[in-house]
Enzyme design. Structure first.
Site, mmCIF file in Angstrom:
data_model
loop_
_atom_site.group_PDB
_atom_site.id
_atom_site.type_symbol
_atom_site.label_atom_id
_atom_site.label_comp_id
_atom_site.label_asym_id
_atom_site.label_seq_id
_atom_site.Cartn_x
_atom_site.Cartn_y
_atom_site.Cartn_z
ATOM 1 C CE LYS A 274 42.454 43.803 41.976
ATOM 2 N NZ LYS A 274 41.855 44.945 41.330
ATOM 3 C CG ASN B 23 35.252 41.531 36.587
ATOM 4 O OD1 ASN B 23 35.559 42.706 36.724
ATOM 5 N ND2 ASN B 23 36.022 40.662 35.962
ATOM 6 C CG HIS C 52 32.023 47.719 33.830
ATOM 7 N ND1 HIS C 52 32.972 46.762 33.602
ATOM 8 C CD2 HIS C 52 32.488 48.442 34.883
ATOM 9 C CE1 HIS C 52 33.965 46.890 34.476
ATOM 10 N NE2 HIS C 52 33.684 47.896 35.270
ATOM 11 C CD GLU D 50 35.096 47.630 43.361
ATOM 12 O OE1 GLU D 50 35.185 46.387 43.477
ATOM 13 O OE2 GLU D 50 34.859 48.189 42.284
ATOM 14 N NE ARG E 219 57.600 48.492 20.948
ATOM 15 C CZ ARG E 219 58.557 48.969 20.140
ATOM 16 N NH1 ARG E 219 59.748 49.256 20.617
ATOM 17 N NH2 ARG E 219 58.312 49.134 18.870
ATOM 18 N NE ARG F 63 42.522 40.962 37.737
ATOM 19 C CZ ARG F 63 43.553 41.781 37.723
ATOM 20 N NH1 ARG F 63 44.734 41.350 37.352
ATOM 21 N NH2 ARG F 63 43.414 43.053 38.052
ATOM 22 C CG HIS G 91 32.751 45.148 38.604
ATOM 23 N ND1 HIS G 91 32.544 44.733 39.899
ATOM 24 C CD2 HIS G 91 33.701 46.125 38.664
ATOM 25 C CE1 HIS G 91 33.339 45.424 40.712
ATOM 26 N NE2 HIS G 91 34.042 46.273 39.989
ATOM 27 C CG HIS H 145 33.600 51.808 39.370
ATOM 28 N ND1 HIS H 145 33.058 51.048 38.351
ATOM 29 C CD2 HIS H 145 34.380 50.946 40.095
ATOM 30 C CE1 HIS H 145 33.489 49.796 38.454
ATOM 31 N NE2 HIS H 145 34.289 49.707 39.506
ATOM 32 C CD GLU I 30 38.773 39.260 34.385
ATOM 33 O OE1 GLU I 30 39.271 40.206 35.019
ATOM 34 O OE2 GLU I 30 37.679 39.312 33.818
ATOM 35 C CE LYS J 252 40.940 42.985 35.165
ATOM 36 N NZ LYS J 252 39.509 42.700 35.415
HETATM 37 N N1 GLY Z 1 38.628 45.260 39.437
HETATM 38 C C1 GLY Z 1 38.684 43.937 38.958
HETATM 39 C C2 GLY Z 1 40.061 43.409 38.733
HETATM 40 O O1 GLY Z 1 41.022 44.082 39.049
HETATM 41 O O2 GLY Z 1 40.215 42.331 38.213
#
Ligand code: GLY
Length: 363
Positions: free
Chosen positions: A232, A250, A257, A190, A126, A246, A253, A270, A242, A148
């Site tokens: 960031k 993306n 993705h 990025e 946990r 947040r 993305h 990526h 998010e 993330k």
């Molecule tokens: N890479 C996108 C984020 O960390 O929200």
């Protein structure tokens, strides 16, 4: 910046969350080779380092200094190893080593190692302490920060994961000098993203300093890494899970993705998928009259200037759309995109015309 003042290492940035949790981010050059590191970052616990063979052979000595009696668990190198199978193998090894809840995990590597090791740290018994030591540009400016963690599923990228903040992130820009060109360059996608979504002056600086960045001049690297981490940290501190803001991280993305899933996580790195995604999503923004053609052209030009790809490989558009339907930004069945309005400003929107999206994907 980082200073080893006697035995004290001062964090360069803090990601402070509203509930009082903090992730300390250290940014500097050369400090991970300093023998005083373990006294400055006292882990005082059992440590398991998760890495891959290539990175461990280059930088394993950093972990030796931080935690002389650690166990090392190696995973394969490549996005295909960010899987439930690898996750399960790592958990088996932690159990074999009788690793307990009071231990700490060090993620030493790029985005694959960091995301997988983070998910292990979030879930093993946990949750155990997590230290990220990102060794690629992409991981330093994005994936190691913000909590993330995830593994991929064959139908979608990062579909299985958790929000779990590292207590410490150790970023040393000296490690960027050992990266092959294509790995360094994919991280720039990025970096460019932060300019588009948040900071027009940073975008302009990137337009004006292509040569210094591509030559990996130390001051340029320190600047782009630090500014990217600041942006960031600000965005994540305002919306860790998010719920709204947040999502702007993306940009590029949604397409990226889907492209990665459709090419089985093999053909595109990526950052390459993100650069194609940024160009395509800017094209969609133009078709939607959200931004002018000059804005989209500047995004395409900067991507080209940094030698990043801007056109997608041959993929079936219907399958791409199907893959996008599993995007984590889908709300009540509605796919949403992060689209530029101008350099430095984006909007998260689900109100786009499907024909425009298909026209963009078919270009
Ligand atoms: N890479 C996108 C984020 O960390 O929200």
């Amino acid at each position: 910046m980082v200073s080893l003042d006697g035995q004290t290492l001062i964090p360069s940035l803090s990601l402070d969350l509203p509930d009082g949790r903090t992730s300390e981010i250290y940014i500097g050059s050369g400090y991970l080779g300093d023998p005083r590191l373990s006294a400055a970052i006292a882990l005082n616990t059992r440590v398991a380092a998760i890495s891959n063979e290539r990175v461990a052979s280059l930088y394993g000595d950093i972990v030796d200094r931080l935690a002389p009696n650690h166990e090392t668990i190696l995973i394969g190198d490549g996005e295909q190893y960010k899987s439930l199978e690898t996750y399960s193998e790592v958990i088996d090894q932690l159990i074999e080593h009788r690793f307990n809840r009071d231990g700490a995990i060090i993620a030493l590597g790029g985005g694959v190692v960091g995301d997988l090791a983070g998910f292990v740290a979030a879930t093993y018994q946990r949750g155990v302490r997590l230290v990220q030591i990102p060794t690629t540009l992409l991981a330093q400016v994005d994936s190691a920060i913000g909590g993330k963690t995830a593994v991929n599923h064959s139908t979608g990228k990062n579909l299985i994961g958790a929000f779990y903040q590292p207590e410490t992130v150790l970023i040393d820009t000296d490690v960027l000098s050992s990266l092959p060109d294509h790995v360094f360059i994919e991280g720039l996608a990025e970096v460019i993203k932060y300019g588009v979504i948040y900071d027009a002056a940073f975008f302009e600086w990137l337009e004006d300093n292509t040569q210094s960045v591509l030559a990996r001049e130390p001051e340029a690297l320190q600047f782009i890494v630090r500014r990217s981490c600041e942006i960031k940290a600000e965005v994540v501190a305002s919306d860790e899970r998010e719920q709204n803001q947040r999502a702007i991280l993306n940009f590029g993305h949604t397409v990226a993705h889907a492209l990665e899933a459709e090419t089985q996580y093999g053909e595109l790195r990526h950052g390459q998928a993100v650069s194609i995604g940024m160009v395509m999503e800017s094209d969609l923004a133009c078709r939607e009259n959200l931004c002018d053609t000059q804005t989209a052209q500047r995004i395409r030009n900067i991507v080209e200037a940094y030698r990043l790809p801007h056109t997608a490989p041959e993929v079936d558009v219907a399958r791409l759309l199907d893959s996008m339907a599993m995007d984590k930004k889908v709300v009540e069945g509605e796919l949403r995109f992060v689209l530029p309005r101008a350099i430095g400003s984006v909007v998260v929107t689900g109100g786009f015309d499907q024909e425009n999206l298909e026209a963009t994907l078919n270009t």
